[in-house]
Design a protein around this motif. Structure first.
Motif, PDB file in Angstrom:
ATOM      1  N   LEU A  12      -0.457 -10.466   9.430  1.00 29.82           N
ATOM      2  CA  LEU A  12      -0.905  -9.688  10.589  1.00 29.82           C
ATOM      3  C   LEU A  12      -2.426  -9.525  10.599  1.00 29.82           C
ATOM      4  O   LEU A  12      -3.074  -9.682  11.638  1.00 29.82           O
ATOM      5  N   LEU A  13      -2.998  -9.230   9.449  1.00 32.17           N
ATOM      6  CA  LEU A  13      -4.460  -9.081   9.371  1.00 32.17           C
ATOM      7  C   LEU A  13      -5.151 -10.400   9.709  1.00 32.17           C
ATOM      8  O   LEU A  13      -6.180 -10.424  10.383  1.00 32.17           O
ATOM      9  N   GLY A  14      -4.584 -11.513   9.268  1.00 29.74           N
ATOM     10  CA  GLY A  14      -5.127 -12.828   9.584  1.00 29.74           C
ATOM     11  C   GLY A  14      -5.016 -13.180  11.054  1.00 29.74           C
ATOM     12  O   GLY A  14      -5.783 -13.988  11.565  1.00 29.74           O
ATOM     13  N   ALA A  15      -4.060 -12.544  11.744  1.00 33.23           N
ATOM     14  CA  ALA A  15      -3.851 -12.800  13.174  1.00 33.23           C
ATOM     15  C   ALA A  15      -4.677 -11.860  14.054  1.00 33.23           C
ATOM     16  O   ALA A  15      -4.468 -11.820  15.261  1.00 33.23           O
ATOM     17  N   GLY A  16      -5.577 -11.096  13.451  1.00 29.83           N
ATOM     18  CA  GLY A  16      -6.464 -10.252  14.237  1.00 29.83           C
ATOM     19  C   GLY A  16      -6.086  -8.785  14.315  1.00 29.83           C
ATOM     20  O   GLY A  16      -6.747  -8.010  15.003  1.00 29.83           O
ATOM     21  N   TRP A  17      -5.042  -8.365  13.626  1.00 34.63           N
ATOM     22  CA  TRP A  17      -4.681  -6.957  13.590  1.00 34.63           C
ATOM     23  C   TRP A  17      -5.701  -6.210  12.735  1.00 34.63           C
ATOM     24  O   TRP A  17      -6.272  -6.766  11.800  1.00 34.63           O
ATOM     25  N   GLU A  18      -5.934  -4.932  13.050  1.00 29.87           N
ATOM     26  CA  GLU A  18      -6.886  -4.103  12.310  1.00 29.87           C
ATOM     27  C   GLU A  18      -6.166  -2.929  11.657  1.00 29.87           C
ATOM     28  O   GLU A  18      -5.200  -2.405  12.203  1.00 29.87           O
ATOM     29  N   LEU A  19      -6.670  -2.508  10.511  1.00 28.52           N
ATOM     30  CA  LEU A  19      -6.137  -1.342   9.829  1.00 28.52           C
ATOM     31  C   LEU A  19      -6.567  -0.102  10.594  1.00 28.52           C
ATOM     32  O   LEU A  19      -7.757   0.150  10.765  1.00 28.52           O
ATOM     33  N   ALA A  20      -5.599   0.673  11.086  1.00 33.41           N
ATOM     34  CA  ALA A  20      -5.897   1.875  11.864  1.00 33.41           C
ATOM     35  C   ALA A  20      -5.612   3.147  11.073  1.00 33.41           C
ATOM     36  O   ALA A  20      -6.031   4.221  11.471  1.00 33.41           O
ATOM     37  N   GLY A  21      -4.904   3.028   9.957  1.00 36.44           N
ATOM     38  CA  GLY A  21      -4.611   4.198   9.144  1.00 36.44           C
ATOM     39  C   GLY A  21      -3.880   3.807   7.881  1.00 36.44           C
ATOM     40  O   GLY A  21      -3.227   2.763   7.821  1.00 36.44           O
ATOM     41  N   TYR A  22      -3.992   4.667   6.855  1.00 35.00           N
ATOM     42  CA  TYR A  22      -3.338   4.406   5.584  1.00 35.00           C
ATOM     43  C   TYR A  22      -3.160   5.732   4.855  1.00 35.00           C
ATOM     44  O   TYR A  22      -4.070   6.565   4.847  1.00 35.00           O
ATOM     45  N   SER A  23      -1.999   5.941   4.283  1.00 33.20           N
ATOM     46  CA  SER A  23      -1.779   7.124   3.455  1.00 33.20           C
ATOM     47  C   SER A  23      -0.775   6.774   2.364  1.00 33.20           C
ATOM     48  O   SER A  23      -0.028   5.798   2.470  1.00 33.20           O
ATOM     49  N   VAL A  24      -0.770   7.593   1.314  1.00 36.48           N
ATOM     50  CA  VAL A  24       0.179   7.422   0.211  1.00 36.48           C
ATOM     51  C   VAL A  24       0.826   8.775  -0.045  1.00 36.48           C
ATOM     52  O   VAL A  24       0.154   9.795  -0.110  1.00 36.48           O
ATOM     53  N   ASN A  25       2.153   8.770  -0.155  1.00 32.77           N
ATOM     54  CA  ASN A  25       2.904   9.986  -0.453  1.00 32.77           C
ATOM     55  C   ASN A  25       3.753   9.766  -1.691  1.00 32.77           C
ATOM     56  O   ASN A  25       4.257   8.667  -1.914  1.00 32.77           O
ATOM     57  N   MET A  26       3.920  10.833  -2.490  1.00 33.09           N
ATOM     58  CA  MET A  26       4.770  10.737  -3.663  1.00 33.09           C
ATOM     59  C   MET A  26       6.185  11.145  -3.278  1.00 33.09           C
ATOM     60  O   MET A  26       6.389  12.146  -2.606  1.00 33.09           O
ATOM     61  N   THR A  42      -3.218  -2.935  22.476  1.00 30.29           N
ATOM     62  CA  THR A  42      -2.335  -1.786  22.710  1.00 30.29           C
ATOM     63  C   THR A  42      -1.090  -1.835  21.828  1.00 30.29           C
ATOM     64  O   THR A  42      -0.219  -0.982  21.952  1.00 30.29           O
ATOM     65  N   ASP A  43      -1.002  -2.821  20.941  1.00 25.98           N
ATOM     66  CA  ASP A  43       0.136  -2.930  20.023  1.00 25.98           C
ATOM     67  C   ASP A  43      -0.141  -2.096  18.776  1.00 25.98           C
ATOM     68  O   ASP A  43      -1.244  -2.129  18.217  1.00 25.98           O
ATOM     69  N   LEU A  44       0.875  -1.362  18.332  1.00 27.50           N
ATOM     70  CA  LEU A  44       0.748  -0.506  17.168  1.00 27.50           C
ATOM     71  C   LEU A  44       1.991  -0.672  16.308  1.00 27.50           C
ATOM     72  O   LEU A  44       3.116  -0.590  16.800  1.00 27.50           O
ATOM     73  N   THR A  45       1.793  -0.953  15.016  1.00 30.56           N
ATOM     74  CA  THR A  45       2.894  -1.184  14.089  1.00 30.56           C
ATOM     75  C   THR A  45       2.681  -0.380  12.819  1.00 30.56           C
ATOM     76  O   THR A  45       1.572  -0.329  12.287  1.00 30.56           O
ATOM     77  N   SER A  46       3.745   0.245  12.350  1.00 30.35           N
ATOM     78  CA  SER A  46       3.717   1.014  11.115  1.00 30.35           C
ATOM     79  C   SER A  46       4.534   0.278  10.061  1.00 30.35           C
ATOM     80  O   SER A  46       5.645  -0.169  10.328  1.00 30.35           O
ATOM     81  N   ILE A  47       3.969   0.158   8.860  1.00 35.39           N
ATOM     82  CA  ILE A  47       4.675  -0.479   7.743  1.00 35.39           C
ATOM     83  C   ILE A  47       4.712   0.511   6.583  1.00 35.39           C
ATOM     84  O   ILE A  47       3.680   1.063   6.202  1.00 35.39           O
ATOM     85  N   VAL A  48       5.903   0.746   6.064  1.00 36.19           N
ATOM     86  CA  VAL A  48       6.079   1.639   4.915  1.00 36.19           C
ATOM     87  C   VAL A  48       6.534   0.794   3.737  1.00 36.19           C
ATOM     88  O   VAL A  48       7.510   0.047   3.838  1.00 36.19           O
ATOM     89  N   ILE A  49       5.811   0.905   2.632  1.00 35.11           N
ATOM     90  CA  ILE A  49       6.145   0.162   1.416  1.00 35.11           C
ATOM     91  C   ILE A  49       6.409   1.185   0.310  1.00 35.11           C
ATOM     92  O   ILE A  49       5.573   2.046   0.049  1.00 35.11           O
ATOM     93  N   VAL A  50       7.583   1.087  -0.319  1.00 35.52           N
ATOM     94  CA  VAL A  50       7.942   1.995  -1.404  1.00 35.52           C
ATOM     95  C   VAL A  50       7.799   1.248  -2.715  1.00 35.52           C
ATOM     96  O   VAL A  50       8.340   0.155  -2.878  1.00 35.52           O
ATOM     97  N   THR A  51       7.044   1.837  -3.639  1.00 39.16           N
ATOM     98  CA  THR A  51       6.846   1.224  -4.954  1.00 39.16           C
ATOM     99  C   THR A  51       7.267   2.188  -6.049  1.00 39.16           C
ATOM    100  O   THR A  51       7.151   3.402  -5.912  1.00 39.16           O
ATOM    101  N   GLN A  52       7.746   1.619  -7.129  1.00 42.32           N
ATOM    102  CA  GLN A  52       8.090   2.369  -8.341  1.00 42.32           C
ATOM    103  C   GLN A  52       7.401   1.655  -9.484  1.00 42.32           C
ATOM    104  O   GLN A  52       7.789   0.544  -9.829  1.00 42.32           O
ATOM    105  N   GLY A  53       6.357   2.240 -10.009  1.00 42.23           N
ATOM    106  CA  GLY A  53       5.573   1.562 -11.032  1.00 42.23           C
ATOM    107  C   GLY A  53       4.876   0.353 -10.425  1.00 42.23           C
ATOM    108  O   GLY A  53       4.213   0.457  -9.401  1.00 42.23           O
ATOM    109  N   ASP A  54       5.066  -0.809 -11.038  1.00 39.22           N
ATOM    110  CA  ASP A  54       4.449  -2.040 -10.542  1.00 39.22           C
ATOM    111  C   ASP A  54       5.344  -2.833  -9.596  1.00 39.22           C
ATOM    112  O   ASP A  54       4.954  -3.899  -9.139  1.00 39.22           O
ATOM    113  N   SER A  55       6.553  -2.339  -9.311  1.00 39.86           N
ATOM    114  CA  SER A  55       7.464  -3.122  -8.478  1.00 39.86           C
ATOM    115  C   SER A  55       7.684  -2.470  -7.113  1.00 39.86           C
ATOM    116  O   SER A  55       7.717  -1.249  -6.985  1.00 39.86           O
TER     117      SER A  55
END
Length: 76
Positions: A12-26, A42-55
């Protein structure tokens, strides 16, 4: 979670999308939820990634704008 080898955020970043926000929650048991908000015009997409340690244990993509069309009937 199946790993298909793709990196959707990099694509997505390579296709011209820009980072509009970022947060981390425990979350429970030390898991971290990385919330990435990407914007392109006018397109807006949210991606949530859950990590546990390094995985990575989960990933979810939500299209916020434009609003996805509602499916009609049982088969869409």
């Amino acid at each position: 979670m199946a790993d298909d080898g793709s990196d959707q955020i990099a694509d997505l970043l390579g296709a011209g999308w820009e980072l509009a926000g970022y947060s981390v929650n425990m979350a429970a048991m030390g898991a971290l939820m990385h919330n990435v908000l990407l914007k392109k015009g006018t397109d807006l997409t949210s991606i949530v990634i859950v990590t546990q340690g390094d995985s990575e244990t989960g990933r979810n993509v939500n299209i916020l704008s434009p609003r996805p069309a509602k499916k009609k009937g049982f088969f869409g």
